[in-house]
Design an enzyme around this catalytic site. Structure first.
Site, mmCIF file in Angstrom:
data_model
loop_
_atom_site.group_PDB
_atom_site.id
_atom_site.type_symbol
_atom_site.label_atom_id
_atom_site.label_comp_id
_atom_site.label_asym_id
_atom_site.label_seq_id
_atom_site.Cartn_x
_atom_site.Cartn_y
_atom_site.Cartn_z
ATOM 1 N N ASP A 187 -7.209 7.616 3.357
ATOM 2 C CA ASP A 187 -6.847 8.146 1.986
ATOM 3 C C ASP A 187 -7.958 8.439 1.263
ATOM 4 O O ASP A 187 -7.998 9.597 0.503
ATOM 5 C CB ASP A 187 -6.118 7.134 1.031
ATOM 6 C CG ASP A 187 -4.646 6.404 1.879
ATOM 7 O OD1 ASP A 187 -4.174 7.727 2.428
ATOM 8 O OD2 ASP A 187 -4.132 5.435 1.532
ATOM 9 N N HIS B 32 1.511 4.486 -3.026
ATOM 10 C CA HIS B 32 1.943 5.713 -2.860
ATOM 11 C C HIS B 32 3.088 6.403 -3.447
ATOM 12 O O HIS B 32 3.068 7.248 -4.181
ATOM 13 C CB HIS B 32 1.598 6.309 -1.439
ATOM 14 C CG HIS B 32 0.213 6.114 -0.728
ATOM 15 N ND1 HIS B 32 -0.940 6.445 -1.157
ATOM 16 C CD2 HIS B 32 -0.045 5.420 0.350
ATOM 17 C CE1 HIS B 32 -1.894 6.111 -0.370
ATOM 18 N NE2 HIS B 32 -1.236 5.639 0.603
ATOM 19 N N HIS C 30 0.707 -1.317 -0.112
ATOM 20 C CA HIS C 30 0.175 0.005 -0.057
ATOM 21 C C HIS C 30 0.804 1.165 0.145
ATOM 22 O O HIS C 30 0.695 2.194 -0.892
ATOM 23 C CB HIS C 30 -1.152 0.022 1.240
ATOM 24 C CG HIS C 30 -1.927 1.091 1.284
ATOM 25 N ND1 HIS C 30 -3.097 1.154 1.025
ATOM 26 C CD2 HIS C 30 -1.533 2.222 1.724
ATOM 27 C CE1 HIS C 30 -3.617 2.325 1.212
ATOM 28 N NE2 HIS C 30 -2.703 3.240 1.737
ATOM 29 N N GLU C 31 1.788 1.311 0.733
ATOM 30 C CA GLU C 31 2.567 2.460 0.969
ATOM 31 C C GLU C 31 3.605 2.678 -0.038
ATOM 32 O O GLU C 31 4.008 3.821 -0.632
ATOM 33 C CB GLU C 31 3.420 2.407 2.271
ATOM 34 C CG GLU C 31 2.659 2.578 3.400
ATOM 35 C CD GLU C 31 1.791 3.674 3.633
ATOM 36 O OE1 GLU C 31 2.025 4.863 3.272
ATOM 37 O OE2 GLU C 31 0.487 3.371 4.114
#
Length: 167
Positions: free
Chosen positions: A159, A87, A83-84
């Site tokens: 988010d 980004h 997930h990170e």
């Protein structure tokens, strides 16, 4: 510098870097950051605050303290990691403000991880293009989950809240 005038700083301190990392912070936030950094230095047995102390203090004030009691399982670590990185990839592809740090260490503000960008200059306005870029970045984490795991989690809820606010 105003909030640090009564605190001993070592030679590693770079206020310009701290200023960029704290863009948009108010005076009370800056005072809290200096206080957190001073506490960290004292706990480590040092007489002066270092740049490392200040950068950690910025994270503590922005994202909260590390939650050492929240231990993620291997599968959750993997999901949060992708997930990170989603980004960060969205940021890299768009060539926006550089990533300073990616972490999957849970913080007290609820985040299981986060990707920290540092602006190259202080900004007071956002253009339409910058807002669209921010939306792409915010959805990059959720997109990575969907691509890698063919599913999404509640990890993207913050988010989505931020994206809704930007939109």
């Amino acid at each position: 510098k105003v909030h640090a005038k009564n605190v001993k700083m070592d030679e590693t301190v770079n206020f310009d870097e701290i200023a960029l990392a704290t863009s948009g912070a108010v005076g009370s936030d800056l005072a809290n950051m200096i206080n957190e950094a001073a506490l960290a230095a004292v706990k480590a047995g040092r007489e002066a605050v270092s740049q490392k102390d200040l950068l950690e203090a910025v994270e503590v004030v922005i994202a909260g303290k590390e939650k050492k009691d929240r231990i993620l399982g291997e599968e959750e670590k993997k999901i949060v990691s992708y997930h990170e990185v989603g980004h960060a990839m969205a940021i890299a592809v768009q060539k926006t403000e550089p990533v300073q740090k990616i972490t999957i260490v849970p913080r007290t503000m609820g985040a299981l991880g986060y990707t920290m960008q540092v602006p190259e200059e202080e900004k007071y306005l956002m253009s339409k293009e910058q807002m669209l870029s921010e939306l792409v970045t915010l959805f990059g984490g959720r997109a990575a989950e969907e691509v890698v795991f063919n599913s999404v989690t509640t990890g993207a809820s913050n988010d989505i809240e931020k994206a809704t606010s930007v939109a």
